[in-house]
Write an enzyme that holds these catalytic residues in place. Structure first.
Site, PDB file in Angstrom:
ATOM      1  N   ASN A 753       0.763  -1.240   0.000  1.00 41.16           N
ATOM      2  CA  ASN A 753       0.000   0.000   0.000  1.00 41.16           C
ATOM      3  C   ASN A 753       0.797   1.295   0.000  1.00 41.16           C
ATOM      4  OD1 ASN A 753      -2.672  -1.277   0.284  1.00 41.16           O
ATOM      5  ND2 ASN A 753      -1.869  -1.910   2.264  1.00 41.16           N
ATOM      6  N   TYR A 754       2.072   1.227   0.294  1.00 41.10           N
ATOM      7  CA  TYR A 754       2.813   2.470   0.448  1.00 41.10           C
ATOM      8  C   TYR A 754       4.023   2.634  -0.457  1.00 41.10           C
ATOM      9  CZ  TYR A 754      -0.022   3.570   4.470  1.00 41.10           C
ATOM     10  OH  TYR A 754      -1.076   3.863   5.276  1.00 41.10           O
ATOM     11  N   LEU A 755       4.539   1.527  -0.949  1.00 43.65           N
ATOM     12  CA  LEU A 755       5.775   1.631  -1.716  1.00 43.65           C
ATOM     13  C   LEU A 755       5.489   1.654  -3.207  1.00 43.65           C
ATOM     14  CD1 LEU A 755       7.884  -0.842   0.392  1.00 43.65           C
ATOM     15  CD2 LEU A 755       7.697   1.638   0.577  1.00 43.65           C
TER      16      LEU A 755
END
Length: 796
Positions: A753-755
DNA sequence: CAAACGACTTAGAACGCCGCAT
DNA sequence: ATGCGGCGTTCTAAGTCGTTTG
């Protein structure tokens, strides 16, 4: 024979006790000293939450909200040329190949989209469509007359990919900076086209049939499977975007799969009340079963859970049952519990063939209900099963845990699909609550859940266009933040000195969100959910200030429960100004009061919006996470390392992000034992190596004296073996380190979800690390867009 | 305005399967 | 063949954030 034993299970709550003996590579700036302890949190606070959101905040400005909403949504930057699929500048025939469909438009939005359509004007078929023709075209190329504004039919629209187009739209609204960027992309478009082999296709990885892969003598059946291979993937990222706000032009699906009906217990399985057998009617029996299945779970030792369960259970009882059963502690569910346990054992012990059969049936169900056809492409649905009834498992100290989650009936389900398509059939004898044709939303079905009154949805899988496009957009937004973040930082630092309290609070909150990657922290309704907070909702009791701590000045200690009641504990040296401000904010307040009493997420996001279009609090998390990964990879990757060592570096970089975002997991129960086992293995390996070395020396000596050719080859073999062993040892050691450093940290969430996946893809390409070592199959499917568009030069 | 609603992303836990060591 | 650990998958709760409503 009482069952309910409030004390049997000790403690163990949702949050992971954690000991901060932190691991190696941390990003310098973030979290230098985060450490979690197992202490009980939040014993305080219970009474004190007298939220003083005083009136003053209401006075704040609200001026500019009626801005250009048109522009804001889909726009996102696209400055990096490398990552943009380059498919423009070619002559195209108008597409008939993609299903012309009816667009259901809510009036004003409709005008919007139409207007947009007519603004653009080259009339192209997106590359991807042409490349894909084979797949879907025939069945969808119905030239059926379209009634209502099918966007594919509208002439116009160029085929720039999403972001380029958004950029363009933005540009048309002027602003010099964007126009510069636009020129950029135009140039690229003109120079690029030929090198982009237009018909390049992505072959979908076929699920590796491990058995086939291994066994050389694969059965004929399996071989067939293997040959089938290679479906094409829809390269939606090369397609032109839909009009703003429109999520699809055509959508058809089979509706949801409902939970299987309840099956009565055999007569032999008995429920006892106060030691006496009581035959429950169906409704009460089913709910008793839900509880029985959880007897071994921690939940059943919690008072609130039991209280809620019992209240709701009684609602399901007949008059007589209700009269009789008045005390949960007199209920004996053990036989029921044992029965379900036995059932699941039975399932586990089924023969191969039986399991195969079940699998087949499951597959058939998935084949039928697990996919939808969206704009002519078959795409996987994420969750096509409606949630079955059960007891609500809220996390942390959830006031509603244990309540009965009711069975969902078709009569409460709303179906969303296109008009011209066959409506999914409700189960025999039932009807839907409603059938909708709203192409401004992405969901296929929805229903309202009875615990919180929240709406639940059936939506597409992460590898779908609908999700992927949004994901891509998210990372572009984060990259855009990267270009202005220094300005924003300077800005909020300046605001720390503002005369206005609300500005100072806002500025300090921004600092936390930026530096610590805290979540925004919306207000929550008290008593409806567990008591958790984010940045804006931090209370005085969550922050401790130390003028000096462990040799550092101006330390703020955060200790609060965040999302999912995961504890956030961190001691952060902060700037003096921040420290002084915090003191001021917290002065004269009780523990339960808000630190930022003049701030909420809405005010904050409005402000962020003014600093950068599309900016919200969560963008900082994405930005900081991806930035950290990129920086850590640059720093940690050693070109001379083996692939294994490089992967360790990657995992370390990933871990730094997980630490930043506070992504925790329970330490596996058997962790210590496993660690010991590994040490054991390493020791053994070391011993073997020692022996091998001895042998080698001996051989060498013998060879030197005898010069025997046979000895020579033996010597070489020994050498090879030694090398192998050493490599194995290294691998083991790497594994052990990795494991130790990873025990209480969950890498998955940040990875998913973030990278920005393009960072990882580029890294793999650059260092020749197989992508499969970083992303498993599902992840590769989800990130297909990134895999396709990023080369080794990509930089976040 | 503020509260409620709606849609969507993010999150850890639970589940289930498969391969490996025993 | 059995049990166990790791891993991928599924599940659904819990956030964020924009919009609508009162």
């Amino acid at each position: 024979m009482t069952l309910i034993d409030a004390n049997s299970k000790s403690s163990s709550s949702t949050q992971k006790p954690k000991d901060g003996s932190s691991s190696s590579s941390k990003p310098k700036d973030h979290h230098s000293s985060k450490s979690n302890t197992a202490s009980k949190h939040r014993e305080h606070s219970s009474s004190s939450s007298s939220k003083h959101k005083d009136g003053s905040k209401s006075s704040s400005h609200k001026d500019s909200n009626s801005k250009n909403k048109d522009a804001k949504k889909s726009s996102s930057s696209h400055k990096n040329e490398n990552d943009r699929p380059n498919n423009a500048g070619e002559v195209k025939v108008k597409s008939e190949s993609v299903s012309p469909t009816k667009l259901v438009i809510k009036t004003e939005d409709g005008r919007k989209s139409i207007k947009k359509e007519t603004e653009d004007s080259d009339d192209d078929i997106p590359l991807a469509q042409r490349t894909n023709v084979t797949v879907k075209v025939e069945e969808d190329s119905d030239s059926s007359p379209t009634k209502k504004r099918p966007h594919r039919d509208v002439d116009s629209e160029d085929d720039e990919p999403l972001f380029a187009r958004a950029q363009k739209a933005k540009k048309q609204k002027t602003s010099s900076t964007t126009s510069v960027k636009k020129e950029h992309s135009d140039k690229k478009r003109k120079t690029g086209p030929d090198d982009d082999e237009p018909l390049k296709k992505i072959k979908k990885e076929v699920k590796p049939d491990k058995k086939t892969a291994k066994k050389t003598d694969g059965s004929p059946k399996k071989r067939v499977k293997k040959e089938k291979v290679e479906e094409e993937v829809w390269k939606w990222w090369e397609e032109k975007p839909l009009p703003e706000g429109v999520k699809w032009m055509s959508l058809s699906h089979k509706g949801p799969v409902f939970a299987p009906e309840y099956e009565r217990l055999p007569k032999s399985v008995k429920f006892y009340y106060d030691g006496k057998h009581v035959q429950l009617e169906e409704a009460a029996e089913e709910v008793a079963g839900f509880y029985a299945k959880m007897l071994e779970h921690d939940y059943t030792s919690k008072e609130i859970f039991n209280k809620n369960f019992f209240r709701d259970w009684r609602k399901e009882m007949t008059h007589d049952e209700k009269a009789l059963i008045t005390d949960l502690s007199k209920c004996d569910f053990r036989e029921i519990g044992a029965y379900y346990k036995m059932k699941s054992e039975e399932r586990k012990n089924m023969t191969k063939a039986e399991k195969e059969e079940i699998k087949k049936q499951n597959q058939a169900l998935t084949d039928e209900y697990g996919f939808c056809i969206i704009d002519g492409h078959k795409q996987k649905i994420g969750n096509f099963r409606i949630e079955p009834p059960g007891l609500f498992r809220g996390r942390g100290d959830h006031p509603k845990q244990g309540m009965l989650k009711k069975r969902i009936q078709p009569e409460t389900v709303i179906i969303n699909c296109s008009k011209d398509v066959e409506t999914p059939k409700p189960p025999e004898g039932h009807r839907w609550k409603q059938v909708l044709h709203d192409n401004k939303v992405t969901w296929l079905c929805s229903w309202t859940e009875n615990i919180q009154g929240a709406i639940k949805y059936i939506m597409l899988n992460a590898n779908s266009r609908l999700k992927g496009e949004k994901d891509w957009q998210k990372y572009e937004m984060a990259r855009q933040l990267k270009t202005v973040v220094e300005k924003i930082r300077a800005n909020y630092r300046e605001d720390w000195r503002s005369k206005e309290m609300r500005i100072r609070q806002r500025a300090v909150a921004m600092y936390f969100i930026d530096k610590l990657a805290l979540r925004a922290g919306n207000e929550k309704e008290e008593g409806e959910t567990a008591d958790t907070v984010g940045c804006c909702s931090l209370r005085v009791e969550h922050i401790k200030l130390y003028p000096e701590l462990n040799g550092k000045e101006f330390v703020a200690e955060f200790d609060f429960l965040g999302k999912d009641s995961i504890r956030y504990l961190n001691q952060v040296p902060v700037e003096k100004r921040v420290y002084k401000n915090l003191q001021l904010f917290m002065d004269n307040k009780s523990p339960g009061d808000d630190v930022f009493d003049r701030l909420n997420t809405s005010i904050l996001n409005k402000h962020l919006q003014e600093l950068m279009e599309g900016l919200t609090a969560k963008v900082f998390r994405t930005f900081n996470a991806s930035k950290t990964l990129q920086d850590q990879l640059n720093e940690l990757t050693n070109p001379d390392d083996s692939v294994t060592a490089k992967i360790l570096s990657y995992n370390r970089a990933n871990r730094a992000v997980a630490v930043l975002c506070n992504h925790q997991r329970a330490i596996p129960k058997t962790f210590d034992k496993q660690m010991l086992n590994m040490q054991e293995k390493i020791k053994k390996k070391n011993d073997t190596i020692k022996d091998a070395k001895k042998d080698y020396k001996k051989l060498k000596g013998e060879y030197k004296s005898s010069r025997d050719d046979r000895l020579k080859s033996a010597l070489e073999r020994k050498k090879k073996q030694l090398e192998r062993l050493e490599e194995q040892l290294m691998k083991l050691e790497v594994q052990a380190t990795d494991k130790e450093e990873n025990k209480d940290i969950a890498l998955g969430t940040s990875k998913l979800n973030y990278l920005d996946p393009r960072i990882s893809v580029a890294w793999c390409k650059k260092w020749e690390v197989p992508l499969e070592k970083i992303y498993n199959r599902t992840q590769r499917e989800k990130f297909q867009w990134a895999i396709d568009m990023a080369d080794e030069t990509y930089e976040f």
